[in-house]
Design a protein around this motif. Structure first.
Motif, PDB file in Angstrom:
ATOM      1  N   ARG A   1       0.813  -1.199   0.000  1.00 53.05           N
ATOM      2  CA  ARG A   1       0.000   0.000   0.000  1.00 53.05           C
ATOM      3  C   ARG A   1       0.857   1.264   0.000  1.00 53.05           C
ATOM      4  NH1 ARG A   1       0.821  -2.138   4.975  1.00 53.05           N
ATOM      5  NH2 ARG A   1       0.805  -0.783   6.829  1.00 53.05           N
ATOM      6  N   SER A   2       0.229   2.360  -0.442  1.00 52.69           N
ATOM      7  CA  SER A   2       0.849   3.682  -0.418  1.00 52.69           C
ATOM      8  C   SER A   2       0.076   4.557   0.559  1.00 52.69           C
ATOM      9  CB  SER A   2       0.827   4.322  -1.806  1.00 52.69           C
ATOM     10  OG  SER A   2       1.579   3.560  -2.727  1.00 52.69           O
ATOM     11  N   ILE A   3       0.803   5.212   1.481  1.00 45.47           N
ATOM     12  CA  ILE A   3       0.192   6.063   2.497  1.00 45.47           C
ATOM     13  C   ILE A   3       0.537   7.516   2.181  1.00 45.47           C
ATOM     14  CG2 ILE A   3       0.045   6.575   4.962  1.00 45.47           C
ATOM     15  CD1 ILE A   3       1.071   3.715   5.483  1.00 45.47           C
ATOM     16  N   PHE A   4      -0.476   8.307   1.864  1.00 39.21           N
ATOM     17  CA  PHE A   4      -0.304   9.717   1.545  1.00 39.21           C
ATOM     18  C   PHE A   4      -0.682  10.537   2.780  1.00 39.21           C
ATOM     19  CE2 PHE A   4      -0.938   7.601  -2.466  1.00 39.21           C
ATOM     20  CZ  PHE A   4      -0.051   8.230  -3.335  1.00 39.21           C
ATOM     21  N   GLN A   5       0.294  11.218   3.367  1.00 39.63           N
ATOM     22  CA  GLN A   5       0.066  12.030   4.556  1.00 39.63           C
ATOM     23  C   GLN A   5      -0.341  13.439   4.096  1.00 39.63           C
ATOM     24  OE1 GLN A   5       3.931  11.435   6.405  1.00 39.63           O
ATOM     25  NE2 GLN A   5       3.072   9.907   7.779  1.00 39.63           N
ATOM     26  N   LEU A   6      -1.644  13.709   4.122  1.00 28.30           N
ATOM     27  CA  LEU A   6      -2.168  14.947   3.564  1.00 28.30           C
ATOM     28  C   LEU A   6      -2.056  16.122   4.533  1.00 28.30           C
ATOM     29  CD1 LEU A   6      -5.391  13.448   1.918  1.00 28.30           C
ATOM     30  CD2 LEU A   6      -3.294  14.156   0.749  1.00 28.30           C
ATOM     31  N   ILE A   7      -2.569  15.950   5.739  1.00 29.40           N
ATOM     32  CA  ILE A   7      -2.535  17.023   6.734  1.00 29.40           C
ATOM     33  C   ILE A   7      -1.746  16.537   7.940  1.00 29.40           C
ATOM     34  CG2 ILE A   7      -3.897  18.576   8.186  1.00 29.40           C
ATOM     35  CD1 ILE A   7      -6.198  18.273   6.216  1.00 29.40           C
TER      36      ILE A   7
ATOM     37  N   ALA B   1       0.199  22.451   7.672  1.00 26.98           N
ATOM     38  CA  ALA B   1       0.012  22.822   9.075  1.00 26.98           C
ATOM     39  C   ALA B   1      -1.459  22.799   9.461  1.00 26.98           C
ATOM     40  CB  ALA B   1       0.604  24.198   9.325  1.00 26.98           C
ATOM     41  N   SER B   2      -1.730  22.368  10.699  1.00 25.98           N
ATOM     42  CA  SER B   2      -3.075  22.389  11.259  1.00 25.98           C
ATOM     43  C   SER B   2      -2.964  22.600  12.760  1.00 25.98           C
ATOM     44  CB  SER B   2      -3.811  21.077  10.961  1.00 25.98           C
ATOM     45  OG  SER B   2      -3.248  20.008  11.698  1.00 25.98           O
ATOM     46  N   ALA B   3      -4.105  22.895  13.383  1.00 23.43           N
ATOM     47  CA  ALA B   3      -4.107  23.048  14.833  1.00 23.43           C
ATOM     48  C   ALA B   3      -4.101  21.692  15.515  1.00 23.43           C
ATOM     49  CB  ALA B   3      -5.318  23.866  15.274  1.00 23.43           C
ATOM     50  N   SER B   4      -4.972  20.765  15.070  1.00 20.10           N
ATOM     51  CA  SER B   4      -5.009  19.436  15.699  1.00 20.10           C
ATOM     52  C   SER B   4      -5.420  18.325  14.741  1.00 20.10           C
ATOM     53  CB  SER B   4      -5.964  19.435  16.897  1.00 20.10           C
ATOM     54  OG  SER B   4      -7.290  19.712  16.499  1.00 20.10           O
ATOM     55  N   LEU B   5      -5.889  18.646  13.543  1.00 20.16           N
ATOM     56  CA  LEU B   5      -6.348  17.635  12.600  1.00 20.16           C
ATOM     57  C   LEU B   5      -5.181  16.974  11.881  1.00 20.16           C
ATOM     58  CD1 LEU B   5      -8.773  16.270  11.120  1.00 20.16           C
ATOM     59  CD2 LEU B   5      -8.622  18.128   9.440  1.00 20.16           C
ATOM     60  N   CYS B   6      -5.168  15.644  11.876  1.00 17.66           N
ATOM     61  CA  CYS B   6      -4.249  14.856  11.049  1.00 17.66           C
ATOM     62  C   CYS B   6      -5.093  14.061  10.063  1.00 17.66           C
ATOM     63  CB  CYS B   6      -3.424  13.886  11.899  1.00 17.66           C
ATOM     64  SG  CYS B   6      -2.409  14.659  13.158  1.00 17.66           S
ATOM     65  N   MET B   7      -4.659  13.978   8.818  1.00 18.46           N
ATOM     66  CA  MET B   7      -5.505  13.348   7.805  1.00 18.46           C
ATOM     67  C   MET B   7      -4.637  12.790   6.682  1.00 18.46           C
ATOM     68  SD  MET B   7      -8.796  15.204   6.097  1.00 18.46           S
ATOM     69  CE  MET B   7     -10.037  14.347   5.148  1.00 18.46           C
ATOM     70  N   GLY B   8      -5.026  11.645   6.149  1.00 15.78           N
ATOM     71  CA  GLY B   8      -4.288  11.061   5.051  1.00 15.78           C
ATOM     72  C   GLY B   8      -5.120  10.041   4.296  1.00 15.78           C
ATOM     73  N   MET B   9      -4.537   9.520   3.230  1.00 16.95           N
ATOM     74  CA  MET B   9      -5.213   8.540   2.390  1.00 16.95           C
ATOM     75  C   MET B   9      -4.276   7.368   2.134  1.00 16.95           C
ATOM     76  SD  MET B   9      -6.684   8.965  -1.514  1.00 16.95           S
ATOM     77  CE  MET B   9      -7.424  10.535  -1.091  1.00 16.95           C
ATOM     78  N   THR B  10      -4.802   6.173   2.282  1.00 16.31           N
ATOM     79  CA  THR B  10      -4.046   4.957   1.998  1.00 16.31           C
ATOM     80  C   THR B  10      -4.697   4.233   0.831  1.00 16.31           C
ATOM     81  OG1 THR B  10      -3.354   4.724   4.299  1.00 16.31           O
ATOM     82  CG2 THR B  10      -3.229   2.759   2.918  1.00 16.31           C
ATOM     83  N   ILE B  11      -3.893   3.866  -0.164  1.00 17.22           N
ATOM     84  CA  ILE B  11      -4.386   3.183  -1.359  1.00 17.22           C
ATOM     85  C   ILE B  11      -3.705   1.830  -1.450  1.00 17.22           C
ATOM     86  CG2 ILE B  11      -4.589   3.277  -3.863  1.00 17.22           C
ATOM     87  CD1 ILE B  11      -4.461   6.331  -3.655  1.00 17.22           C
TER      88      ILE B  11
END
Length: 278
Positions: free
Chosen positions: A161-167, A173-183
């Protein structure tokens, strides 16, 4: 304003819970309805979980409707939001007059204090995640081509799989949100290996890119008392801080993960060997 509110749960509530109980407490369905913007609320990290399908219309992020002291204020007056277009076609998002073209799989970070957020696109399908924020960061669009993915797993073990670290701090930069997509690559079906627990933050999973007859078996609960839910395309599961999370599908798929909590460290996790689970 919110279609459903999900309350925080104690791990002891898992004992004796039926499959229907698990689905009622942790599964979010019906987010993506043509011509509608749908929002749900989770007390875990105060997540707002939503979907917007313009279907040729223009959909606007609604203002607060409660409590009375906040009624009419912009939804993001004290929140930040991450958005991903999971649809098969392009669209656009306009934030306070600034328009962003959103190709499939493009993401947009929308900062605290944004007042007017509009979603458009005939074939676009927007997945929305919002958490409270203490500061406003820069409004930013991200495409998968802008990010060097982490490659994990192998075809031999069924989790290539490929893990894309978006936020995350090193990408956006963000205050507290972490977000990404794995394909997942064709032929692979397992995600989130090795399984792990985040004691200091909750996590939200959206499974998508599944066929109508495909399913993902999402595993949750304490490592020594594992439970599962059977999930279909474009369904979301809430993972409490005390719960393992991992899944296995009937074919390759994609998923969007989002976290919020005490810190922004991607590696803040208690890893569990697969042989520890029972």
């Amino acid at each position: 304003m919110f279609e459903k509110t999900f309350h925080a749960t104690h791990p002891a509530m898992m004992a004796g819970a039926s499959n229907g109980d698990l689905r009622d407490r942790y599964l979010v369905t019906g987010l993506f309805r043509a011509g509608e913007l749908v929002l749900n609320y989770s007390h875990g990290e105060r997540f707002i979980i939503g979907g917007a399908v313009p279907a040729g219309q223009s959909l606007t992020l609604p203002p607060h409707s409660e409590p009375d002291s906040a009624a009419g204020q912009p939804l993001l007056s004290r929140r930040e939001m991450g958005v991903v277009n999971i649809g098969g076609g392009a669209g656009s998002i306009t934030v306070d007059g600034e328009r962003f073209e959103m190709a499939p799989r493009d993401a947009l970070y929308i900062p605290m204090g944004s007042r007017d957020v509009r979603f458009e696109g005939d074939s676009a399908r927007y997945y929305l995640l919002s958490v409270p924020a203490h500061r406003a960061c820069a409004l930013r669009k991200l495409s998968l081509s802008d990010i060097t993915p982490m490659r994990r797993g192998s075809l031999e073990t069924g989790n290539d799989r490929s893990i894309f670290q978006l936020i995350l701090p090193h990408t956006c930069a963000s205050a507290s949100l972490c977000m990404g997509m794995t394909i997942l690559e064709p032929g692979s079906v397992w995600n989130t290996m090795p399984p792990h627990v985040h004691e200091r933050r909750s996590e939200i999973y959206l499974y998508f890119d599944l066929g109508e007859d495909d399913r993902v078996f999402h595993y949750m609960g304490h490592p020594d008392q594992l439970r599962h839910m059977v999930m279909g395309n474009e369904e979301v599961v809430i993972s409490p801080p005390w719960s393992v999370h991992m899944g296995c599908g009937t074919r390759a798929y994609s998923f969007i993960w989002a976290m919020a909590g005490e810190n922004l460290d991607y590696n803040d996790m208690d890893v569990k060997d697969i042989c520890q689970l029972c």
